[in-house]
Design a protein around this motif. Sequence first.
Motif, PDB file in Angstrom:
ATOM      1  N   GLN A 287       0.733  -1.256  -0.045  1.00  0.00           N
ATOM      2  CA  GLN A 287      -0.169  -0.098  -0.063  1.00  0.00           C
ATOM      3  C   GLN A 287       0.792   1.357   0.028  1.00  0.00           C
ATOM      4  OE1 GLN A 287      -2.506  -0.460   3.304  1.00  0.00           O
ATOM      5  NE2 GLN A 287      -3.894   1.325   2.667  1.00  0.00           N
ATOM      6  N   LEU A 288       2.036   1.129   0.942  1.00  0.00           N
ATOM      7  CA  LEU A 288       2.838   2.391   0.872  1.00  0.00           C
ATOM      8  C   LEU A 288       3.539   2.558  -0.329  1.00  0.00           C
ATOM      9  CD1 LEU A 288       4.013   1.694   4.775  1.00  0.00           C
ATOM     10  CD2 LEU A 288       2.405   3.238   3.577  1.00  0.00           C
ATOM     11  N   LEU A 289       4.115   1.470  -1.252  1.00  0.00           N
ATOM     12  CA  LEU A 289       4.695   1.483  -2.104  1.00  0.00           C
ATOM     13  C   LEU A 289       3.735   2.389  -3.220  1.00  0.00           C
ATOM     14  CD1 LEU A 289       6.811  -1.661  -2.173  1.00  0.00           C
ATOM     15  CD2 LEU A 289       7.594   0.498  -2.077  1.00  0.00           C
ATOM     16  N   GLU A 290       2.566   1.898  -3.216  1.00  0.00           N
ATOM     17  CA  GLU A 290       1.514   2.586  -4.236  1.00  0.00           C
ATOM     18  C   GLU A 290       1.545   4.342  -4.174  1.00  0.00           C
ATOM     19  OE1 GLU A 290      -1.915   0.186  -4.474  1.00  0.00           O
ATOM     20  OE2 GLU A 290      -3.124   2.357  -4.626  1.00  0.00           O
ATOM     21  N   ILE A 291       1.586   4.473  -2.867  1.00  0.00           N
ATOM     22  CA  ILE A 291       1.533   5.952  -2.533  1.00  0.00           C
ATOM     23  C   ILE A 291       2.833   6.566  -3.101  1.00  0.00           C
ATOM     24  CG2 ILE A 291       1.639   7.708  -0.694  1.00  0.00           C
ATOM     25  CD1 ILE A 291      -0.161   5.854   1.242  1.00  0.00           C
ATOM     26  N   TYR A 292       3.893   5.812  -2.826  1.00  0.00           N
ATOM     27  CA  TYR A 292       5.271   6.286  -3.286  1.00  0.00           C
ATOM     28  C   TYR A 292       5.144   6.265  -4.955  1.00  0.00           C
ATOM     29  CZ  TYR A 292      10.379   6.839  -3.622  1.00  0.00           C
ATOM     30  OH  TYR A 292      11.447   7.253  -3.975  1.00  0.00           O
ATOM     31  N   SER A 293       4.585   5.420  -5.514  1.00  0.00           N
ATOM     32  CA  SER A 293       4.562   5.491  -6.936  1.00  0.00           C
ATOM     33  C   SER A 293       3.807   6.620  -7.435  1.00  0.00           C
ATOM     34  CB  SER A 293       3.990   4.294  -7.591  1.00  0.00           C
ATOM     35  OG  SER A 293       3.792   3.960  -8.922  1.00  0.00           O
ATOM     36  N   ASP A 294       2.298   6.866  -6.929  1.00  0.00           N
ATOM     37  CA  ASP A 294       1.550   7.937  -7.388  1.00  0.00           C
ATOM     38  C   ASP A 294       1.948   9.143  -6.824  1.00  0.00           C
ATOM     39  OD1 ASP A 294      -0.160   5.490  -8.014  1.00  0.00           O
ATOM     40  OD2 ASP A 294      -1.475   5.798  -6.620  1.00  0.00           O
ATOM     41  N   GLU A 295       2.179   9.321  -5.956  1.00  0.00           N
ATOM     42  CA  GLU A 295       2.243  10.695  -5.379  1.00  0.00           C
ATOM     43  C   GLU A 295       3.746  11.320  -5.276  1.00  0.00           C
ATOM     44  OE1 GLU A 295      -0.278  12.166  -4.901  1.00  0.00           O
ATOM     45  OE2 GLU A 295      -1.582  10.513  -4.802  1.00  0.00           O
ATOM     46  N   VAL A 296       4.815  10.395  -5.432  1.00  0.00           N
ATOM     47  CA  VAL A 296       6.258  10.725  -5.487  1.00  0.00           C
ATOM     48  C   VAL A 296       6.486  10.669  -6.642  1.00  0.00           C
ATOM     49  CG1 VAL A 296       8.567  10.517  -4.453  1.00  0.00           C
ATOM     50  CG2 VAL A 296       6.434  10.426  -2.862  1.00  0.00           C
ATOM     51  N   ILE A 297       6.778   9.194  -7.407  1.00  0.00           N
ATOM     52  CA  ILE A 297       7.441   9.148  -8.561  1.00  0.00           C
ATOM     53  C   ILE A 297       6.929   9.662  -9.785  1.00  0.00           C
ATOM     54  CG2 ILE A 297       8.196   7.209 -10.148  1.00  0.00           C
ATOM     55  CD1 ILE A 297       8.369   5.421  -7.903  1.00  0.00           C
TER      56      ILE A 297
END
Length: 486
Positions: free
Chosen positions: A77-87
């Motif tokens: 779930q956290l990697l998803e946030i990282y992908s969407d909102e950061v990367i």
Amino acid sequence: MPRKTDFMSEIIKRIREKEQKWASFQPKGETRIKLLDSVTSFAHSFLDKMDDEKTYHSQKPDHQRFRITNRTSGIDQLLEIYSDEVIHRGINAASAGHFGYIPGGGLYASAIGDYLAAITNEYAGIQYGSPGAAMMENAVIDWMKSIFGFPETSVGTLTSGGSIANMIALTAARDRHKIKGDLIERSVIYMSAQVHHCVNKALRIIGLEDAVLRTIDLDERHRMRTEDLREKILIDQQNNLNPFMIVGSIGTTDTGAIDPINEICDVAEKNDLWFHVDAAYGGFFILTEMKKAAFEGVGRIDSIVVDPHKSMFLPYGIGAILVKDRKSVVQSHHYTANYMQDAYTDRETLNASDVSPELTRHFRGMRIWLPLKLYGVEPFAACLEEKILLLHYMRNELVKRGFLVGPEPDLTVSYFWYPTGNQNENAFNEELLRRIHADGRVFFSSTELDGKFVIRIAILCFRTTLDTVHLALQMIDEIMEELLAQ
Ligand SMILES: *Cc1c(COP(=O)(O)O)cnc(C)c1O
């Protein structure tokens, strides 16, 4: 009143309870592997798919998704946030299509180095803490001394980046020339208008805001004019001012210009001025056959800053400073405290903390030593030479398409603009850049030179290849077709 043993068993009980609450900090084998597997497959997918993704996303990240609360989430779930909102927001600085600012990329081997450094958590700031880590960092600094022709007696350290590295050198220069009190307002620093703003920022931080800053004229290739420097120093001396430092650049940010180092050294030596060179962007081009001549005289300067997170393609978070005058840099940065007494038994070897404002810090040596040892120095030189050639190629292609380009570049930064032949020229080029950003396949930044809005090209991400340049040109062609049809 409870008996002492009851009291102790109560404490033990409470300790055990608390211990249970943070047990997740020490994941056991299976959990650890699962965590790392998720991250590893995420990283591979990021790297493998990067070429098909945009370099720039103009949408804003969603603040809500970052909020820290007591609710926990799983790693996926956290990697998803990282992908969407950061990367997928802003510039993908790892991407081949990053032609803006000063890119670098971020070598995979360096990321692995960071992982190891963080897992073992070496204390590299002080020899006593981790003598091996400190020695490894010193070996990296020794290598840098050797490539720039600095003597073994000079000192250096790995910093977070060029800004702190510049600040260390400027502080040492200040202290060697004893610039304090009333002398500040009479003391003069010479630099080109193209010097990086972090130099001005550092001067303010170290209390030299009120010193006199003399801006030296530039030649048509944006390099400092030594003759103007000489004249300005002479006039200042005649007016009873205190010239004490020259700040030059090897690779200015706007145009990649290299100041005439050897000539400026003559001026600095004759007048007993500290000559500092900011080579944050351009430093490692000294490794190339094509550019090493431009570094002639670099071994004569007093201090130099380089940024391995630029021209060595490492991930952000590593700069370096070399200073010849060991005494002044140590005088500015060394400190003793009672609680550090064990650390100062070895008076001979310098600690990183003796030449830097930092004490406890990331063990940066590993992220540079590992790629250098795995690959050797040669591929770094080849990659830089390829970038020089790519810029030549791209400039020629742009000229063929009717663009105007800046003067023959010293390194791998240049600029271009479309001449509309009327007063809408700036507006036209601003619109061109706006559409480039909206497209996002590759990213360019801009700058203003003598009132002219120009689009900068900075080729330094190691992943940028001939294919990327073709993609950029294709994108520009498409946008120009739209723009000229209007
Ligand atoms: C990037 C840069 C700096 C600043 O370095 P950071 O690593 O961003 O702190 C200073 N000078 C030049 C010429 C640069 O390109």
